[in-house]
Write a protein that holds these residues in place. Structure first.
Motif, PDB file in Angstrom:
ATOM      1  N   THR A 184       0.862  -1.172   0.000  1.00  0.00           N
ATOM      2  CA  THR A 184       0.000   0.000   0.000  1.00  0.00           C
ATOM      3  C   THR A 184       0.895   1.218   0.000  1.00  0.00           C
ATOM      4  O   THR A 184       2.128   1.104   0.079  1.00  0.00           O
ATOM      5  CB  THR A 184      -0.986   0.023   1.201  1.00  0.00           C
ATOM      6  OG1 THR A 184      -2.013   0.980   0.921  1.00  0.00           O
ATOM      7  CG2 THR A 184      -0.308   0.333   2.510  1.00  0.00           C
ATOM      8  N   SER A 185       0.296   2.375  -0.106  1.00  0.00           N
ATOM      9  CA  SER A 185       1.047   3.620   0.011  1.00  0.00           C
ATOM     10  C   SER A 185       0.172   4.620   0.739  1.00  0.00           C
ATOM     11  O   SER A 185      -1.053   4.507   0.726  1.00  0.00           O
ATOM     12  CB  SER A 185       1.462   4.154  -1.367  1.00  0.00           C
ATOM     13  OG  SER A 185       0.335   4.500  -2.131  1.00  0.00           O
ATOM     14  N   GLY A 204      11.010   2.136   2.171  1.00  0.00           N
ATOM     15  CA  GLY A 204      12.000   3.144   1.795  1.00  0.00           C
ATOM     16  C   GLY A 204      11.727   3.736   0.421  1.00  0.00           C
ATOM     17  O   GLY A 204      12.431   4.644  -0.014  1.00  0.00           O
ATOM     18  N   ARG A 205      10.711   3.227  -0.256  1.00  0.00           N
ATOM     19  CA  ARG A 205      10.345   3.725  -1.594  1.00  0.00           C
ATOM     20  C   ARG A 205       9.202   4.720  -1.482  1.00  0.00           C
ATOM     21  O   ARG A 205       8.423   4.688  -0.537  1.00  0.00           O
ATOM     22  CB  ARG A 205       9.952   2.574  -2.508  1.00  0.00           C
ATOM     23  CG  ARG A 205      11.098   1.626  -2.789  1.00  0.00           C
ATOM     24  CD  ARG A 205      10.820   0.603  -3.885  1.00  0.00           C
ATOM     25  NE  ARG A 205       9.526   0.634  -4.489  1.00  0.00           N
ATOM     26  CZ  ARG A 205       8.632  -0.365  -4.437  1.00  0.00           C
ATOM     27  NH1 ARG A 205       8.921  -1.472  -3.780  1.00  0.00           N
ATOM     28  NH2 ARG A 205       7.468  -0.273  -5.024  1.00  0.00           N
ATOM     29  N   TRP A 206       9.109   5.556  -2.486  1.00  0.00           N
ATOM     30  CA  TRP A 206       8.039   6.548  -2.574  1.00  0.00           C
ATOM     31  C   TRP A 206       7.326   6.386  -3.902  1.00  0.00           C
ATOM     32  O   TRP A 206       7.944   6.047  -4.918  1.00  0.00           O
ATOM     33  CB  TRP A 206       8.598   7.965  -2.476  1.00  0.00           C
ATOM     34  CG  TRP A 206       9.119   8.294  -1.120  1.00  0.00           C
ATOM     35  CD1 TRP A 206      10.355   7.987  -0.621  1.00  0.00           C
ATOM     36  CD2 TRP A 206       8.415   8.963  -0.085  1.00  0.00           C
ATOM     37  NE1 TRP A 206      10.459   8.437   0.677  1.00  0.00           N
ATOM     38  CE2 TRP A 206       9.284   9.051   1.029  1.00  0.00           C
ATOM     39  CE3 TRP A 206       7.144   9.511   0.027  1.00  0.00           C
ATOM     40  CZ2 TRP A 206       8.918   9.661   2.215  1.00  0.00           C
ATOM     41  CZ3 TRP A 206       6.774  10.123   1.209  1.00  0.00           C
ATOM     42  CH2 TRP A 206       7.651  10.188   2.290  1.00  0.00           C
ATOM     43  N   LYS A 266       4.435   7.309   0.758  1.00  0.00           N
ATOM     44  CA  LYS A 266       5.389   6.310   1.223  1.00  0.00           C
ATOM     45  C   LYS A 266       4.827   4.922   0.893  1.00  0.00           C
ATOM     46  O   LYS A 266       3.650   4.650   1.132  1.00  0.00           O
ATOM     47  CB  LYS A 266       5.579   6.466   2.735  1.00  0.00           C
ATOM     48  CG  LYS A 266       6.650   5.590   3.321  1.00  0.00           C
ATOM     49  CD  LYS A 266       6.843   5.916   4.796  1.00  0.00           C
ATOM     50  CE  LYS A 266       7.644   7.151   5.003  1.00  0.00           C
ATOM     51  NZ  LYS A 266       9.080   7.024   4.802  1.00  0.00           N
ATOM     52  N   VAL A 267       5.653   4.041   0.339  1.00  0.00           N
ATOM     53  CA  VAL A 267       5.237   2.685  -0.032  1.00  0.00           C
ATOM     54  C   VAL A 267       5.505   1.744   1.146  1.00  0.00           C
ATOM     55  O   VAL A 267       6.605   1.721   1.696  1.00  0.00           O
ATOM     56  CB  VAL A 267       5.959   2.203  -1.303  1.00  0.00           C
ATOM     57  CG1 VAL A 267       5.549   0.767  -1.643  1.00  0.00           C
ATOM     58  CG2 VAL A 267       5.661   3.129  -2.470  1.00  0.00           C
ATOM     59  N   LEU A 268       4.481   0.990   1.507  1.00  0.00           N
ATOM     60  CA  LEU A 268       4.543   0.057   2.629  1.00  0.00           C
ATOM     61  C   LEU A 268       4.297  -1.367   2.149  1.00  0.00           C
ATOM     62  O   LEU A 268       3.633  -1.560   1.128  1.00  0.00           O
ATOM     63  CB  LEU A 268       3.497   0.430   3.688  1.00  0.00           C
ATOM     64  CG  LEU A 268       3.502   1.875   4.164  1.00  0.00           C
ATOM     65  CD1 LEU A 268       2.299   2.135   5.060  1.00  0.00           C
ATOM     66  CD2 LEU A 268       4.794   2.195   4.884  1.00  0.00           C
ATOM     67  N   LEU A 269       4.796  -2.340   2.893  1.00  0.00           N
ATOM     68  CA  LEU A 269       4.668  -3.748   2.519  1.00  0.00           C
ATOM     69  C   LEU A 269       4.331  -4.573   3.743  1.00  0.00           C
ATOM     70  O   LEU A 269       4.877  -4.356   4.827  1.00  0.00           O
ATOM     71  CB  LEU A 269       5.987  -4.235   1.912  1.00  0.00           C
ATOM     72  CG  LEU A 269       6.069  -5.693   1.487  1.00  0.00           C
ATOM     73  CD1 LEU A 269       5.176  -5.950   0.267  1.00  0.00           C
ATOM     74  CD2 LEU A 269       7.515  -6.058   1.161  1.00  0.00           C
ATOM     75  N   LYS A 270       3.437  -5.540   3.558  1.00  0.00           N
ATOM     76  CA  LYS A 270       3.079  -6.453   4.641  1.00  0.00           C
ATOM     77  C   LYS A 270       3.236  -7.881   4.160  1.00  0.00           C
ATOM     78  O   LYS A 270       2.756  -8.248   3.093  1.00  0.00           O
ATOM     79  CB  LYS A 270       1.636  -6.233   5.086  1.00  0.00           C
ATOM     80  CG  LYS A 270       1.198  -7.314   6.080  1.00  0.00           C
ATOM     81  CD  LYS A 270       0.154  -6.844   7.007  1.00  0.00           C
ATOM     82  CE  LYS A 270      -0.317  -7.909   7.955  1.00  0.00           C
ATOM     83  NZ  LYS A 270       0.653  -8.369   8.921  1.00  0.00           N
TER      84      LYS A 270
END
Length: 153
Positions: A118-119, A140-142, A147-151
């Motif tokens: 998600t972001s 750490g990515r945009w 901000k890009v998030l990962l689960k």
């Protein structure tokens, strides 16, 4: 929270209620997420979108939308992208948001998905802390100003 959440298809019968739900967002939250009207329109033109209303009992409490388009960086890892997620202003801070995402996590895991991306915006009001509490990590990515998030599922 009294009722278990569930995902319900948006139809002619509940469309207007879903559109109006966007107008209940708390101050400045409408700057952090597109309206449900925009989201539904985008979903109809996207090849890999899935969207539903979030209900608790008879009450529509939110909206969720995924994109199943593969992200090249994840290669063969089966993943989805949480494209839009909102809980109506009157239903926030009652557990519906986290319950809806836990339901999503379980649904995706049952279908063999390993990751959920998600972001989100980080300028207040930001849902960043909410996502981090649910186990998303900062990649750490945009993506633009998000901000890009990962689960891991």
């Amino acid at each position: 929270m009294e009722e278990k959440v569930r995902f319900v298809e948006i139809t002619e019968d509940n469309l207007i209620e879903c559109l109006k739900l966007s107008k209940t967002l708390l101050e400045n939250q409408d700057k952090a997420v597109a309206s449900n009207a925009v989201s539904i329109a985008q979903a109809h033109f996207a090849k890999n979108a899935w969207f539903r209303a979030i209900y608790a009992g008879d009450a529509m409490v939110g909206f969720i939308m995924l994109d199943y388009t593969p992200v090249p960086e994840l290669g063969d890892i089966k993943h989805a992208f949480l494209w839009r997620f909102m809980i109506g202003g009157n239903y926030q801070k009652k557990g519906y948001g986290s319950d809806a995402l836990h339901l999503l996590f379980e649904n995706l895991k049952e279908r063999g998905y390993e990751k959920l991306l998600t972001s989100c915006v980080v300028k207040e009001p930001s849902p960043l802390q909410f996502y981090l509490k649910l186990g998303f990590i900062d990649t750490g990515r945009w993506d633009g100003d998000e901000k890009v998030l990962l689960k891991d599922l």
